[in-house]
Design a protein around this motif. Sequence first.
Motif, PDB file in Angstrom:
ATOM      1  N   GLU A 343       1.005  -1.530  -0.298  1.00 13.26           N
ATOM      2  CA  GLU A 343       0.019  -0.014   0.622  1.00 13.26           C
ATOM      3  C   GLU A 343       0.885   1.063   0.022  1.00 13.26           C
ATOM      4  N   PHE A 344       2.431   1.003   1.485  1.00 11.24           N
ATOM      5  CA  PHE A 344       2.681   2.743   1.091  1.00 11.24           C
ATOM      6  C   PHE A 344       3.545   2.676  -0.184  1.00 11.24           C
ATOM      7  N   GLY A 345       3.884   1.523   0.208  1.00  9.32           N
ATOM      8  CA  GLY A 345       5.504   1.565  -1.734  1.00  9.32           C
ATOM      9  C   GLY A 345       4.184   1.854  -2.686  1.00  9.32           C
ATOM     10  N   SER A 346       3.289   1.882  -3.045  1.00 11.04           N
ATOM     11  CA  SER A 346       1.845   2.250  -4.460  1.00 11.04           C
ATOM     12  C   SER A 346       2.274   3.946  -4.181  1.00 11.04           C
ATOM     13  N   LYS A 347       2.398   4.327  -2.769  1.00  9.94           N
ATOM     14  CA  LYS A 347       2.616   5.737  -2.547  1.00  9.94           C
ATOM     15  C   LYS A 347       3.743   6.701  -2.520  1.00  9.94           C
ATOM     16  N   ILE A 348       4.684   6.524  -3.016  1.00  9.51           N
ATOM     17  CA  ILE A 348       5.644   6.993  -2.246  1.00  9.51           C
ATOM     18  C   ILE A 348       5.642   8.380  -2.965  1.00  9.51           C
ATOM     19  N   PRO A 349       5.947   9.371  -1.833  1.00 12.76           N
ATOM     20  CA  PRO A 349       5.859  11.024  -2.851  1.00 12.76           C
ATOM     21  C   PRO A 349       6.439  11.570  -3.212  1.00 12.76           C
ATOM     22  N   THR A 350       7.291  11.137  -3.648  1.00  8.20           N
ATOM     23  CA  THR A 350       9.446  11.416  -4.845  1.00  8.20           C
ATOM     24  C   THR A 350       9.995  10.738  -4.559  1.00  8.20           C
ATOM     25  N   PRO A 351      11.021  10.955  -5.644  1.00  5.60           N
ATOM     26  CA  PRO A 351      11.845   9.674  -6.270  1.00  5.60           C
ATOM     27  C   PRO A 351      12.848   9.401  -5.558  1.00  5.60           C
ATOM     28  N   LEU A 352      13.148   9.412  -4.575  1.00  9.23           N
ATOM     29  CA  LEU A 352      14.179   9.613  -3.982  1.00  9.23           C
ATOM     30  C   LEU A 352      13.751   8.799  -2.149  1.00  9.23           C
ATOM     31  N   SER A 353      12.023   8.957  -2.055  1.00  8.32           N
ATOM     32  CA  SER A 353      11.821   7.999  -1.008  1.00  8.32           C
ATOM     33  C   SER A 353      12.005   6.895  -0.333  1.00  8.32           C
ATOM     34  N   GLN A 354      12.124   6.007   0.325  1.00 12.38           N
ATOM     35  CA  GLN A 354      11.886   4.295   0.408  1.00 12.38           C
ATOM     36  C   GLN A 354      12.215   3.587   1.761  1.00 12.38           C
ATOM     37  N   MET A 355      11.923   3.057   1.729  1.00 12.15           N
ATOM     38  CA  MET A 355      11.753   1.483   2.524  1.00 12.15           C
ATOM     39  C   MET A 355      12.424   0.730   2.254  1.00 12.15           C
ATOM     40  N   HIS A 356      13.150   0.506   3.794  1.00 13.82           N
ATOM     41  CA  HIS A 356      14.882  -0.337   3.465  1.00 13.82           C
ATOM     42  C   HIS A 356      14.254  -1.467   4.515  1.00 13.82           C
ATOM     43  N   MET A 357      14.676  -2.584   5.001  1.00 12.11           N
ATOM     44  CA  MET A 357      14.337  -3.927   5.904  1.00 12.11           C
ATOM     45  C   MET A 357      15.889  -4.615   5.513  1.00 12.11           C
ATOM     46  N   TYR A 358      16.998  -4.833   7.241  1.00  6.61           N
ATOM     47  CA  TYR A 358      18.005  -5.263   6.493  1.00  6.61           C
ATOM     48  C   TYR A 358      18.361  -6.305   7.363  1.00  6.61           C
ATOM     49  N   PRO A 359      18.450  -7.363   6.717  1.00  6.15           N
ATOM     50  CA  PRO A 359      18.239  -8.439   8.186  1.00  6.15           C
ATOM     51  C   PRO A 359      18.889  -8.712   8.455  1.00  6.15           C
ATOM     52  N   ILE A 360      19.119  -8.673   9.887  1.00  2.17           N
ATOM     53  CA  ILE A 360      20.511  -9.186  10.728  1.00  2.17           C
ATOM     54  C   ILE A 360      20.349 -10.707  11.406  1.00  2.17           C
ATOM     55  N   THR A 361      20.396 -11.362  10.614  1.00  4.43           N
ATOM     56  CA  THR A 361      19.957 -12.788  10.736  1.00  4.43           C
ATOM     57  C   THR A 361      22.096 -13.258  10.799  1.00  4.43           C
ATOM     58  N   GLY A 362      22.578 -14.437  10.946  1.00  8.67           N
ATOM     59  CA  GLY A 362      23.729 -15.215  10.026  1.00  8.67           C
ATOM     60  C   GLY A 362      24.874 -13.793  11.442  1.00  8.67           C
ATOM     61  N   ALA A 363      25.721 -13.908  11.185  1.00  8.24           N
ATOM     62  CA  ALA A 363      27.354 -13.348  12.437  1.00  8.24           C
ATOM     63  C   ALA A 363      26.390 -12.907  13.708  1.00  8.24           C
ATOM     64  N   ALA A 364      25.556 -11.376  13.373  1.00  9.25           N
ATOM     65  CA  ALA A 364      25.008 -10.416  14.237  1.00  9.25           C
ATOM     66  C   ALA A 364      23.898 -10.675  14.959  1.00  9.25           C
ATOM     67  N   SER A 365      23.785 -12.068  14.221  1.00  7.17           N
ATOM     68  CA  SER A 365      23.072 -12.896  15.598  1.00  7.17           C
ATOM     69  C   SER A 365      23.360 -13.917  16.315  1.00  7.17           C
ATOM     70  N   ARG A 366      24.704 -13.626  16.134  1.00  7.58           N
ATOM     71  CA  ARG A 366      24.952 -14.646  17.354  1.00  7.58           C
ATOM     72  C   ARG A 366      25.646 -14.017  18.044  1.00  7.58           C
ATOM     73  N   VAL A 367      26.199 -13.080  18.125  1.00  3.62           N
ATOM     74  CA  VAL A 367      26.466 -12.101  19.418  1.00  3.62           C
ATOM     75  C   VAL A 367      25.339 -12.244  20.481  1.00  3.62           C
ATOM     76  N   GLY A 368      25.971 -12.527  21.843  1.00  2.00           N
ATOM     77  CA  GLY A 368      24.495 -12.132  22.534  1.00  2.00           C
ATOM     78  C   GLY A 368      23.995 -11.277  22.868  1.00  2.00           C
ATOM     79  N   LYS A 369      22.376 -10.893  23.447  1.00  2.18           N
ATOM     80  CA  LYS A 369      21.555  -9.652  23.554  1.00  2.18           C
ATOM     81  C   LYS A 369      22.548  -9.397  24.680  1.00  2.18           C
ATOM     82  N   GLU A 370      23.698  -9.341  25.801  1.00  3.74           N
ATOM     83  CA  GLU A 370      23.735  -8.410  26.758  1.00  3.74           C
ATOM     84  C   GLU A 370      25.429  -8.361  26.306  1.00  3.74           C
ATOM     85  N   ASP A 371      26.050  -8.656  25.104  1.00  2.00           N
ATOM     86  CA  ASP A 371      27.758  -8.678  24.768  1.00  2.00           C
ATOM     87  C   ASP A 371      27.884  -7.645  24.752  1.00  2.00           C
ATOM     88  N   THR A 372      26.584  -6.656  23.583  1.00  2.00           N
ATOM     89  CA  THR A 372      27.215  -5.290  23.174  1.00  2.00           C
ATOM     90  C   THR A 372      25.944  -4.767  24.047  1.00  2.00           C
TER      91      THR A 372
END
Length: 463
Positions: A343-372
């Motif tokens: 819905e919102f991707g279909s109404k992007i208001p200006t050519p440079l506006s955008q949405m990104h979803m960055y995966p944080i799995t793999g090596a980033a997810s093996r660091v403990g939740k309290e390690d940093t």
Amino acid sequence: MSVSVKSLDPSKIDELRAQIRGTVVLPQDQDYNDARKLYNGMIDKHPGLILKCVDAADVIYGVNFARENNVLLAVRGGGHNGGGLGSCDDGLVIDLSGIKFIRVDTGDNTVRVGGGNILNELDHATHAFGLAVPGGMVSTTGVGGLTLGGGVGYLTRKCGLTIDNLLEADMVLADGSFVTVNKDQHSDLYWAIRGGGGNFGVITSFKFQAHPVKNVFGGPTLWPIEKTEEIMEWYHEFIHQAPEDLNGFVATLVIPDFSSFPEHLHNKQFCAIVWCYAGDLKNAEKVFEPVRAMQPYFEFVGEMPYPAIQSLFDGLMPPGLQWYWKADFFDELGPEAREKHKEFGSKIPTPLSQMHMYPITGAASRVGKEDTPWAYRDAKYAGVIVGIDADPANAGKITEWSRNYYDALHPYSSGGAYLNFIMDEGQDRVKASYKHNYDRLVKIKTKYDPDNLFRVNQNIHPN
Ligand SMILES: Cc1cc2nc3c(=O)[nH]c(=O)nc-3n(C[C@H](O)[C@H](O)[C@H](O)COP(=O)(O)OP(=O)(O)OC[C@H]3O[C@@H](n4cnc5c(N)ncnc54)[C@H](O)[C@@H]3O)c2cc1C
């Protein structure tokens, strides 16, 4: 209440000038307007004094000046922060852009980087040795702010966040002292700066672990926006199981009418995935078979040097555009959320506006939740919505779209946000983003900066 630089006795500024090797820039100076400009054209701050530092000693004098005169202090790395947290009104800006040096040690693949370097300088220096440090995706971003907030990029699944590769830092603390922090020295500060932002001091140099990455295979694949739900469903199943050498962030965007893009794509909305495969290039075509099976409408994928993919979008994003940022972490990319993306991707208001979803799995997810301090290690995505346009007259339009998109998706989020992807959203948001790590950050902040000298940032309040 802090004191405005304007109201100080001018002899104080003369004294500072005599102490430093860098330069003092004041509002009446010719280069003031250039020196105060931030990457985000939506933010217009007028510091009382900009101290252009060239070494750690200049930083020490600047920190002492701010503390002794009770002047508001901001620290500027690359100046990219969405909320303009590298500057302030009426106070002192410690500008680190003159503290640049890079030394690559091929003995143990480590890199020493100045507190004011930007990503493309780091990429350039390491690439010559066949190495890379995980960074972000627009190469003009500062190493400083990106690292201190976490650092999400093309190598996140293979090598972790930027902070997961930070081995040591030199820093100037609120009392003007200079310390080196690593796992053995000031280990509490070493923990805190790996996600806790600029709250604990000014980093004058970083030491990173680099990784053997030379050329990569990647680039964008595009599908018509109408296919967003189908593509996101496939992507969510695919990416977290894919080899960790493969990264790809999913986006909703418009292809602008720049001559570098084929004309038939201009001004059309797409669901895009931007890939980066940093494994053995002999296997790249095989790894991409499932992507091609999804029959992209258009692809611009191939082998390129790592610094090339890091700077692929730089040209689209010169400094001075208006940027409005909203963000959340997500565990899922379920059917309701996918529908909102369409819905919102279909109404992007200006050519440079955008949405990104960055995966944080793999090596980033093996660091403990309290390690940093970076608490959301078990979330699947760091999502960001950015309304972008060159024309300040469109600021309202891009802000409204970003907010509405965010409001529609927020019910499906995990709670906090990656703090480098938001503007100033207040204390509750900072707390929610550090979650179980917030109290430990407060303790360390209270020990090293009890008067909150470093408060122009995503602030952790001392007790
Ligand atoms: C076009 C663009 C693309 C981006 N892409 C990514 C991405 O791919 N991945 C990602 O993780 N983030 C990305 N970001 C977000 C980026 O990480 C943040 O905007 C970050 O704050 C920028 O750091 P900076 O040093 O350039 O900014 P600044 O505005 O200079 O600083 C930001 C904050 O960090 C503090 N700071 C900076 N350097 C130091 C230092 N040496 N010592 C102490 N404090 C310091 C400042 O005081 C301030 O609070 C992007 C931002 C932009 C504008």
